[in-house]
Design a protein around this motif. Structure first.
Motif, short mmCIF file in Angstrom:
data_model
loop_
_atom_site.label_atom_id
_atom_site.label_comp_id
_atom_site.label_asym_id
_atom_site.label_seq_id
_atom_site.Cartn_x
_atom_site.Cartn_y
_atom_site.Cartn_z
N LYS A 45 37.78 42.71 50.80
CA LYS A 45 38.31 42.29 49.50
C LYS A 45 37.41 42.68 48.34
N GLU A 46 36.09 42.61 48.54
CA GLU A 46 35.18 43.00 47.47
C GLU A 46 35.38 44.46 47.07
N THR A 47 35.58 45.31 48.07
CA THR A 47 35.83 46.72 47.79
C THR A 47 37.14 46.90 47.03
N GLY A 48 38.13 46.09 47.35
CA GLY A 48 39.38 46.14 46.62
C GLY A 48 39.20 45.82 45.14
N LEU A 49 38.36 44.84 44.86
CA LEU A 49 38.06 44.51 43.46
C LEU A 49 37.36 45.67 42.77
N PHE A 50 36.46 46.34 43.49
CA PHE A 50 35.76 47.49 42.90
C PHE A 50 36.72 48.63 42.60
N PHE A 51 37.68 48.84 43.50
CA PHE A 51 38.70 49.88 43.25
C PHE A 51 39.49 49.56 41.98
N LEU A 52 39.81 48.29 41.78
CA LEU A 52 40.54 47.90 40.57
C LEU A 52 39.72 48.18 39.32
N LEU A 53 38.42 47.89 39.39
CA LEU A 53 37.55 48.15 38.23
C LEU A 53 37.48 49.63 37.90
N VAL A 54 37.66 50.47 38.91
CA VAL A 54 37.62 51.92 38.69
C VAL A 54 38.96 52.44 38.19
N PHE A 55 40.06 52.03 38.82
CA PHE A 55 41.34 52.68 38.59
C PHE A 55 42.21 52.05 37.49
N ILE A 56 42.11 50.76 37.27
CA ILE A 56 42.97 50.13 36.25
C ILE A 56 42.71 50.68 34.85
N GLY A 202 42.01 58.11 24.64
CA GLY A 202 41.31 58.00 25.90
C GLY A 202 42.19 58.07 27.12
N LEU A 203 41.58 57.86 28.28
CA LEU A 203 42.31 57.88 29.55
C LEU A 203 43.19 56.65 29.71
N ILE A 204 43.00 55.67 28.83
CA ILE A 204 43.77 54.44 28.90
C ILE A 204 45.05 54.54 28.08
N LYS A 205 45.19 55.64 27.32
CA LYS A 205 46.41 55.99 26.58
C LYS A 205 46.73 55.02 25.44
N GLY A 206 45.70 54.56 24.76
CA GLY A 206 45.94 53.69 23.61
C GLY A 206 44.63 53.33 22.94
N PRO A 207 44.49 53.55 21.65
CA PRO A 207 43.21 53.27 20.97
C PRO A 207 42.82 51.81 20.98
N ASN A 208 43.77 50.91 20.82
CA ASN A 208 43.45 49.48 20.83
C ASN A 208 43.03 49.02 22.21
N GLU A 209 43.76 49.46 23.22
CA GLU A 209 43.42 49.10 24.59
C GLU A 209 42.06 49.69 24.98
N LEU A 210 41.82 50.93 24.53
CA LEU A 210 40.55 51.59 24.84
C LEU A 210 39.37 50.85 24.21
N SER A 211 39.48 50.53 22.93
CA SER A 211 38.37 49.87 22.24
C SER A 211 38.09 48.49 22.83
N LEU A 212 39.14 47.76 23.18
CA LEU A 212 38.96 46.43 23.75
C LEU A 212 38.27 46.53 25.11
N MET A 473 42.60 41.81 33.40
CA MET A 473 41.89 41.94 34.67
C MET A 473 40.50 41.32 34.57
N TYR A 474 39.75 41.68 33.53
CA TYR A 474 38.42 41.13 33.36
C TYR A 474 38.47 39.65 32.96
N PHE A 475 39.47 39.29 32.19
CA PHE A 475 39.63 37.89 31.78
C PHE A 475 39.76 36.99 33.00
#
Length: 492
Positions: A45-56, A202-212, A473-475
């Motif tokens: 499960k810990e690795t799953g969380l790490f994958f989320l931190l990378v890919f989301i 950015g890769l997140i496809k939105g300036p507001n989402e990226l900056s946050l 996700m981080y929240f």
């Protein structure tokens, strides 16, 4: 770096597999890779969380290049949930143990669903909106029932830092190249307004989402610095400067608003209101803390210098490579320097447009809908949320709202879709979360909890923040960690 060795191989293989899927471009292969990564998450499960931190944070980019990666986040979270249910199969009671804020959130969902059914919203649209609100809540549900060690949290901080560096580097290249390098062809062909053209998506496809996201990564990295000594600290400082520069390049007023509000609230929380004196503020911060602020001040100034330099480099690139192309982006490119552009982003003309076709206009529409449906609103999937972009809304024609409308304001969305009962439910969610923060405000992660809560409150006025994947996700991850830590203290 020895701390990363236990999961590093699996994490690296997963990242390389995703890169291979992007290069190959086959949708079925991407689906297979997503499922294999999710299966790995089931067993660790810990690795799953790490994958989320990378890919989301880069999921929009992955989906654009290869749509097969659309399921990667859902698949990982889904199997993490299944593994949690499996682990507690002999203790069913714990699976149905919820905190007060969770019950309030569930009631909000029930109100939204009932309203949607009354308004005749399709079942698909309702499920779509529920997913937008609850997908990352599942992380809280899972992590709350895990035993996360400090070592695991440390690893997650390192991963966050490195992903933020990659995202920031791409954002700077995007800016310099006027969105012609390190971006999918589909994104390069965007036709953007002058106000948005200057912003990094950015890769997140939105300036507001990226900056946050980058501001969150910035704060997390500051915590990571407490465990780093020697010359390696200077490398982290350089990374923070890169992140800070990219935040500025997004021209995100909303993110800066959350930052300023947090600083005010945090400083106020440290001062006893009976003694409102500068001396107390200095004593509160302390000489040691003041010394620690020096690198932050330097990072801020260097970031602003790089911000101006990147804008100038963008002008040079445009002059040499794009000025004669005649493409949709190059036409009408402004020649102001970076500071002028930032002023324009906050200018009265930009803000004034809101009264006729922007935020203020849709606030009025939300109030109009609320007056007609004051108790439970019109339900999920009816006003400027994720579901309406895909399925539209049965009330848009009546209220003369454009199909492509996105509210960018969580408050008016809640007002229109869930009415008074929904507002009361969300108020209770905020109240119970605040009680959690008060219990943990003196902990090492207390300031971060305060920032997330302030960002949730303030950011909701300019974003549909409950639909912001990276933020939520981080929240939820942080609040789950806070729950675990407080639980371990009360039950030593």
């Amino acid at each position: 770096m020895k701390l990363l060795q236990s999961e590093f191989s699996i994490l690296l293989l997963g990242i390389l597999a995703v890169i291979a899927g992007l290069v190959i471009g086959n949708t079925k292969i991407a689906l297979l890779i997503s499922l294999l990564i999710a299966i790995c998450s089931f067993f660790k499960k810990e690795t799953g969380l790490f994958f989320l931190l990378v890919f989301i944070p880069v999921r929009p980019f992955l989906i654009t290049v290869n749509p097969g990666f659309k399921i990667i986040g859902d698949a990982i979270i889904g199997l993490l949930l299944i593994r949690t249910i499996f682990d507690y199969r002999k203790d069913i009671k714990k699976l149905f143990s919820f905190q007060p804020f969770e019950w309030a959130f569930f009631s909000f969902a029930i109100i939204g669903v009932v309203g949607a059914l009354i308004t005749d919203v399709s079942i698909k649209a309702i499920i779509f909106q529920l997913r937008a609100y609850f997908l990352f809540y599942v992380i809280y549900y899972v992590v709350k029932r895990m035993e996360l060690t400090n070592q695991t949290i440390w690893k997650g901080s390192i991963i966050t830092f490195f992903v933020a560096i990659v995202v920031s580097f791409q954002g700077i290249i995007e800016k310099i190249s006027s969105k012609t390098l390190l971006m999918p062809q589909e994104w390069q062909e965007w036709v953007l307004s002058p106000t948005n053209r200057i912003r990094v998506y950015g890769l997140i496809k939105g300036p507001n989402e990226l900056s946050l996201y980058l501001l969150i990564a910035f704060f997390i990295t500051l915590y990571m610095l407490k465990h780093i000594q020697g010359k390696l600290r200077y490398a982290v400082y350089a990374g923070l400067t890169l992140i800070g520069t990219t935040i500025l390049l997004t021209y995100s007023r909303g993110t800066l608003l959350t930052l300023f509000a947090f600083l005010i609230v945090y400083i106020a929380s440290k001062i006893q209101w009976k003694q409102r004196q500068w001396k107390q503020l200095i004593d509160t911060v302390g000489k040691r803390q003041m010394k620690q602020l020096i690198p932050l001040v330097l990072i801020s100034f260097i970031s602003m210098g790089l911000f101006i330099g990147v804008n100038q480099a963008s002008d040079v690139y445009y002059e040499h490579y794009l000025s004669e192309d005649g493409d949709s982006y190059a036409q009408g490119k402004d020649k102001d320097n970076g500071i002028d552009r930032y002023k324009n982003a906050f200018g009265e003309e930009t803000i004034g447009q809101s009264s006729t076709s922007g935020r203020i206009y849709y606030v009025k529409k939300a109030i109009e809908i609320f007056k007609d449906h004051p108790i439970i609103g019109t339900g999920f999937g009816t006003f400027g949320g994720a579901a309406t972009l895909t399925y539209s809304s049965p009330v848009y024609e009546k209220y003369h709202i454009d199909r492509n409308f996105y509210s960018d304001n969580q408050y008016i969305l809640i007002l229109a879709e869930t009415g008074i009962l929904g507002i009361l439910s969300i108020f209770m969610v905020g109240f119970f979360l605040l009680s959690t923060i008060m219990k943990n405000r003196d902990k090492v992660y207390g300031p971060l909890l305060i920032y997330f809560f302030v960002a949730l409150i303030v950011g909701s006025s300019v974003y549909n923040i409950l639909e912001n994947d990276s933020f939520m996700m981080y929240f939820y991850l942080l609040f789950a960690i806070a729950y675990q830590k407080s639980k371990s203290v009360s039950n030593p």
